[in-house]
Scaffold this motif. Structure first.
Motif, PDB file in Angstrom:
ATOM      1  N   THR A   8      60.853  36.141  44.072  1.00  0.00           N
ATOM      2  CA  THR A   8      62.119  36.853  44.245  1.00  0.00           C
ATOM      3  C   THR A   8      62.555  37.429  42.897  1.00  0.00           C
ATOM      4  N   LYS A  87      65.354  35.219  51.457  1.00  0.00           N
ATOM      5  CA  LYS A  87      66.390  34.959  52.456  1.00  0.00           C
ATOM      6  C   LYS A  87      66.682  33.470  52.557  1.00  0.00           C
ATOM      7  N   THR A  88      67.851  33.169  53.097  1.00  0.00           N
ATOM      8  CA  THR A  88      68.259  31.786  53.325  1.00  0.00           C
ATOM      9  C   THR A  88      68.205  31.538  54.823  1.00  0.00           C
ATOM     10  N   GLU A 101      69.761  23.867  55.178  1.00  0.00           N
ATOM     11  CA  GLU A 101      69.692  25.240  54.699  1.00  0.00           C
ATOM     12  C   GLU A 101      68.697  25.322  53.543  1.00  0.00           C
ATOM     13  N   LYS A 103      66.406  28.233  50.959  1.00  0.00           N
ATOM     14  CA  LYS A 103      66.106  29.596  50.520  1.00  0.00           C
ATOM     15  C   LYS A 103      64.588  29.707  50.458  1.00  0.00           C
ATOM     16  N   LYS A 116      65.078  25.029  47.837  1.00  0.00           N
ATOM     17  CA  LYS A 116      64.192  26.198  47.802  1.00  0.00           C
ATOM     18  C   LYS A 116      62.794  25.787  48.249  1.00  0.00           C
TER      19      LYS A 116
END
Length: 153
Positions: A8, A87-88, A101, A103, A116
């Motif tokens: 990223t 994106k998450t 959640e 990433k 992550k």
């Protein structure tokens, strides 16, 4: 064949920042080495040996990070509703009521403690390019399990 490392823009920036920090620290480490060398007999000089090793580690890390940037393929996110790099995602694991959640990042950026996960990890591979509402089977070393994509941000 040259293998490009997907990452990223944030991951690329993190590497740039670490390189800048290491380059800033290099003169200090060189001075420590020079001071230790001035102490005399190098064969029994522990300070010199440690300073030389530390400077070598710094130089090696700089070379490694430089190669990461040289072969980086920066992936920009698209607003298409599908799981992709940068994106998450909010996931619900079949054996758990809570959601988690994560990433989606490149291999070099992955840090589970920081939420992550790598796009090419077993979990990442199972959910890549899929939309919210999709249930996927994750083929993990410890066995397979199911995960549902609740939301893609």
């Amino acid at each position: 064949m040259v293998y490009f490392q997907k990452m990223t823009p944030e991951g690329y920036k993190q590497i740039e920042d670490e390189i800048a920090r290491l380059k800033k620290d290099r003169p200090r480490r060189i001075k420590i080495l020079q001071a230790a060398r001035a102490l005399g007999d190098l064969s029994e000089n522990t300070e010199y040996t440690e300073a030389k090793r530390d400077l070598g580690h710094l130089q090696s890390r700089l070379r490694y990070l430089g190669k990461q940037l040289k072969y980086a393929e920066i992936v920009e996110t698209k607003d298409d509703g599908k799981v992709d790099l940068g994106k998450t995602v909010v996931l619900k694991f079949d054996d758990d009521e809570d959601t988690e959640e994560y990433k989606i990042v490149g291999r070099m950026e992955a840090d589970l403690a920081d939420g992550k996960i790598s796009f090419d990890s077993p979990l990442g591979q199972a959910i890549m390019k899929k939309e919210a509402g999709t249930t996927s089977t994750v083929e993990a070393p410890a066995g397979e399990y199911k995960v549902t994509i609740v939301e893609v941000k």
